[in-house]
Design an enzyme around this catalytic site. Structure first.
Site, mmCIF file in Angstrom:
data_model
loop_
_atom_site.group_PDB
_atom_site.id
_atom_site.type_symbol
_atom_site.label_atom_id
_atom_site.label_comp_id
_atom_site.label_asym_id
_atom_site.label_seq_id
_atom_site.Cartn_x
_atom_site.Cartn_y
_atom_site.Cartn_z
ATOM 1 N N SER A 116 0.843 -1.195 0.000
ATOM 2 C CA SER A 116 0.000 0.000 0.000
ATOM 3 C C SER A 116 0.881 1.250 0.000
ATOM 4 O O SER A 116 1.703 1.426 -0.898
ATOM 5 C CB SER A 116 -0.949 -0.031 1.207
ATOM 6 O OG SER A 116 -1.887 1.022 1.140
ATOM 7 N N GLU A 234 -1.869 -2.134 -8.377
ATOM 8 C CA GLU A 234 -3.176 -2.344 -7.759
ATOM 9 C C GLU A 234 -3.662 -1.007 -7.241
ATOM 10 O O GLU A 234 -2.907 -0.041 -7.200
ATOM 11 C CB GLU A 234 -3.082 -3.375 -6.624
ATOM 12 C CG GLU A 234 -2.044 -3.054 -5.547
ATOM 13 C CD GLU A 234 -2.529 -2.135 -4.450
ATOM 14 O OE1 GLU A 234 -3.767 -1.930 -4.327
ATOM 15 O OE2 GLU A 234 -1.683 -1.603 -3.716
ATOM 16 N N HIS A 303 -5.513 -4.617 -1.919
ATOM 17 C CA HIS A 303 -6.109 -4.301 -0.619
ATOM 18 C C HIS A 303 -7.190 -5.280 -0.185
ATOM 19 O O HIS A 303 -7.846 -5.072 0.831
ATOM 20 C CB HIS A 303 -6.648 -2.869 -0.635
ATOM 21 C CG HIS A 303 -5.566 -1.842 -0.509
ATOM 22 N ND1 HIS A 303 -4.654 -1.597 -1.517
ATOM 23 C CD2 HIS A 303 -5.219 -1.024 0.513
ATOM 24 C CE1 HIS A 303 -3.809 -0.662 -1.128
ATOM 25 N NE2 HIS A 303 -4.123 -0.286 0.101
#
Length: 327
Positions: A116, A234, A303
């Site tokens: 992330s 992503e 996620h």
């Protein structure tokens, strides 16, 4: 720049937990304890950065830049520490990049793992030092009670074993608030990967969270797309197909994108409402940039859970419908 590959983990090794983005206070004590037990079951000893504690946590979700940098420097300088895991992600890891001692990091190569917002750190460290880093679970990720087996298995293959294996789709995935209710979970059967464009490729893996990776554009912290790069990206549940396409377009307009030979896309969260059909349409519209390049989506990173552990600066090979990862 010479590529640095950190040593594999062995039973008895010490793992340091740091909080370069959000603070430790966001993770419940029960979750932290379960994660600690999971690491210890793998034979690892856990220690924490001096500033990665409840008391050092401000309104922005983290302690000062100086203290966060200090924890990372101490982890790399300590010869007893063999791996550095982040507590969790956040929104501000890129604040640290101008203050890191990259010579210290290069002189003490070791595993650095998270995902992330940690995408900024992983790619900056690789760009500045050549050290292969790992887009994989946070320490807190292993505080998940159910549905964690795939994540742990792939982490061990990459960090404990030879660091080279052919990946497979998970059987099920989830995108629920597991940290609020560990018992009542929603698991969804995984249809497998989406081959949006066929092809073969082999190259160096770069990427992570797309929005965070794009924060590095125009800086020395964005790794160059050298010849034969494989991009893995992503996005979060707040990003719909328009947001994702726009951010991907920004990467495609980089002069060195021509060296990207394949694109791997992680699974989208439910809130994004991104469908296979939307991605197929996106690939068709972006065909001038993606001609003859394999594009594969719905992979187990991002996620949702579970998570692969992907080496930033490592190698991926796509052939015959298979994907293999190498440190």
């Amino acid at each position: 720049m010479k590529k640095l590959i950190p040593q594999l983990l062995r039973p008895g090794d010490e793992v340091r937990i740091i909080a370069p983005a959000s603070g430790v206070k966001i993770i419940s004590p029960a979750c932290r304890e379960l994660a600690r037990q999971r690491f210890e079951k793998m034979g690892l000893k856990i220690s924490y950065g001096a500033n990665a504690v409840d008391e050092n946590w401000d309104a922005a979700g983290s302690t000062t830049v100086e203290k966060r940098v200090e924890d990372l420097h101490q982890a790399f300088a300590d010869p007893n520490v063999k791996a550095v895991f982040t507590m969790i992600g956040g929104n501000n890891s890129n604040q640290l990049l101008d203050y890191l001692d990259y010579r210290l990091i290069a002189a003490n190569p070791k595993i650095l793992c998270g995902f992330s917002d940690i995408t900024a750190l992983l790619n900056a460290v690789y760009a500045q030092t050549g050290l292969v880093t790992f887009s994989g679970p946070h320490f807190s990720s292993l505080g998940m009670l159910k549905g964690i087996e795939y994540t742990i298995d792939n982490m061990q293959k990459m960090l404990f074993e030879d660091g080279s294996h052919t990946i497979r789709p998970s059987e099920q995935w989830s995108d629920d608030l597991w940290f609020l209710d560990q018992e009542n979970r929603c698991f969804i059967d995984n249809p497998g990967w989406w081959f949006l464009q066929e092809g073969q490729a082999r190259g160096t893996l770069l990427g992570g969270n797309l929005g965070t990776f794009n924060l590095l554009l125009g800086t020395s912290y964005r790794p160059t797309f050298a010849a034969d790069t494989i991009l893995f990206i992503e996005d979060t549940g707040s990003a719909n197909i328009a947001d994702f396409t726009r951010n991907l377009q920004a990467l495609m307009q980089q002069p060195d994108f021509e060296n990207v030979k394949a694109v791997l896309i992680g699974r989208f969260q439910k809130n994004s409402q991104v469908t296979r059909e939307q991605l197929e349409f996106m690939v068709e519209r972006l065909r001038p940039y993606l001609k003859d390049k394999p594009v594969i989506a719905n992979l187990d990173f991002g996620h949702s859970t579970p998570l692969l552990t992907i080496p930033v600066g490592g190698t991926a090979e796509i052939a015959g419908g298979n994907i293999s990862l190498h440190r």
